[in-house]
Design a protein around this motif. Structure first.
Motif, short mmCIF file in Angstrom:
data_model
loop_
_atom_site.label_atom_id
_atom_site.label_comp_id
_atom_site.label_asym_id
_atom_site.label_seq_id
_atom_site.Cartn_x
_atom_site.Cartn_y
_atom_site.Cartn_z
N TYR A 143 36.40 40.28 40.91
CA TYR A 143 36.32 41.72 40.72
C TYR A 143 35.11 42.05 39.84
O TYR A 143 34.90 41.41 38.81
CB TYR A 143 37.60 42.25 40.06
N THR A 144 34.33 43.02 40.28
CA THR A 144 33.12 43.41 39.54
C THR A 144 33.06 44.92 39.41
O THR A 144 33.73 45.64 40.15
CB THR A 144 31.85 42.92 40.25
N LYS A 184 36.17 44.37 44.90
CA LYS A 184 36.68 43.02 45.12
C LYS A 184 35.73 42.31 46.07
O LYS A 184 35.54 42.75 47.21
CB LYS A 184 38.10 43.06 45.70
N THR A 185 35.12 41.23 45.61
CA THR A 185 34.13 40.52 46.42
C THR A 185 34.84 39.57 47.39
O THR A 185 36.02 39.26 47.22
CB THR A 185 33.18 39.73 45.51
N PRO A 228 31.25 49.63 44.87
CA PRO A 228 30.27 48.78 44.18
C PRO A 228 29.79 49.45 42.89
O PRO A 228 29.54 50.65 42.85
CB PRO A 228 29.13 48.67 45.20
N GLN A 253 23.31 47.99 44.94
CA GLN A 253 23.57 46.82 45.76
C GLN A 253 22.25 46.19 46.22
O GLN A 253 21.27 46.89 46.49
CB GLN A 253 24.40 47.20 46.99
#
Length: 278
Positions: free
Chosen positions: A58-59, A52-53, A47, A205
């Motif tokens: 993709y973040t 990959k969520t 994170p 997060q």
């Protein structure tokens, strides 16, 4: 009969030609098999860095950097194929041509430079520790003596602390950083150590915001670079130019704020291209 034989032979030649063309495209774009696309290696389980969520997106900071660089190379976001590259596989993926380049918390060091080239660096990170927000008992690395210190199995981060700074630290190794965070939250461990950028990503997060803080010890220097095939001077020059532009137009600062902001990450200024901090 003769016509059918010629047709079959022509089909075979055509199939070979298509295969050869496909192989050529694969080399050209770095593994995607489509010359209009570019394959980029990233982490998909960190994170704030590369994630990959569940919905397939993709973040992360490295993802933002990679996307910006790809755009400067002439690729739209839809033309990018992100490929997971685990730490142990990065050099092999580059050498084999599976990816065009890698942006995956990839620290530049002499050993890696024997196998691949690096553009950048684009981020100066440091090994640090993460503690609970209400814990003021650890003010220096030496205070980790007799504390339960966590890192992931196979990592050298915790070993570095124990060998050099806090020989009486009690090492706890888990399979992943998320397990260390759960242990930290539940007071099973006292501190988690790895690169401060990775720690900031986890602490940012939504379910962890406000629960942890970075100590700011800066125990090592980690120069994150973009890995690419050794000897590809043209690509290296283009990526360096893209990174320089990303800093100058404010996109770099925005990416830092977007991905690390909630953890109050006191990041270093953007490094100058080629400036490797020892």
């Amino acid at each position: 009969m003769q016509l059918r034989k010629v047709t079959a032979a022509s089909a075979a030649v055509l199939a070979l030609a298509i295969t050869a063309t496909a192989c050529g495209s694969n080399k050209e774009d770095g593994g995607s098999g489509d010359s209009k696309k570019i394959t980029i290696g990233i982490k998909i389980d960190q994170p704030g860095i590369g994630l990959k969520t569940p919905d397939g997106k993709y973040t992360g900071f490295d993802v933002d950097v990679a996307t910006y660089v790809a755009k400067e190379l002439g690729y739209d976001a839809k033309d990018i194929v992100f490929k997971e590259t685990k730490s142990a596989d990065r050099e092999t993926a580059i050498e084999r041509g599976d990816v065009k380049f890698i942006a995956a918390s990839y620290s530049i060091n002499d050993e890696r430079l024997q196998k691949v080239d690096f553009a950048g660096p684009y981020l100066l990170a440091h090994q640090d520790i993460l503690v609970r927000a209400d814990d003021d008992s650890i003010k220096s690395p030496e205070d980790l003596n007799n504390k339960k210190l966590c890192s992931v199995t196979g990592s050298t981060s915790a070993k570095n602390v124990k060998d050099k700074l806090a020989p009486k630290a009690q090492l706890q190794t888990y399979g992943g950083y998320s397990e260390c965070l759960t242990g930290l939250e539940n007071k099973v461990i006292d501190a988690l150590t790895t690169d401060d950028s990775i720690l900031a990503g986890y602490a940012s997060q939504a379910n962890f915001q406000g629960k942890f803080k970075l100590a700011g010890f800066k125990m090592t220097n980690e120069n994150y670079g973009i890995g690419l095939k050794k000897g590809d001077a043209d690509l290296k020059k283009k990526i360096d130019a893209a990174l320089t532009k990303m800093v100058s137009d404010g996109s770099w600062d925005k990416a830092v704020k977007d991905n690390f902001g909630p953890a109050n990450y006191k990041n270093e200024p953007a490094p100058k291209i080629g400036n490797i901090v020892k």
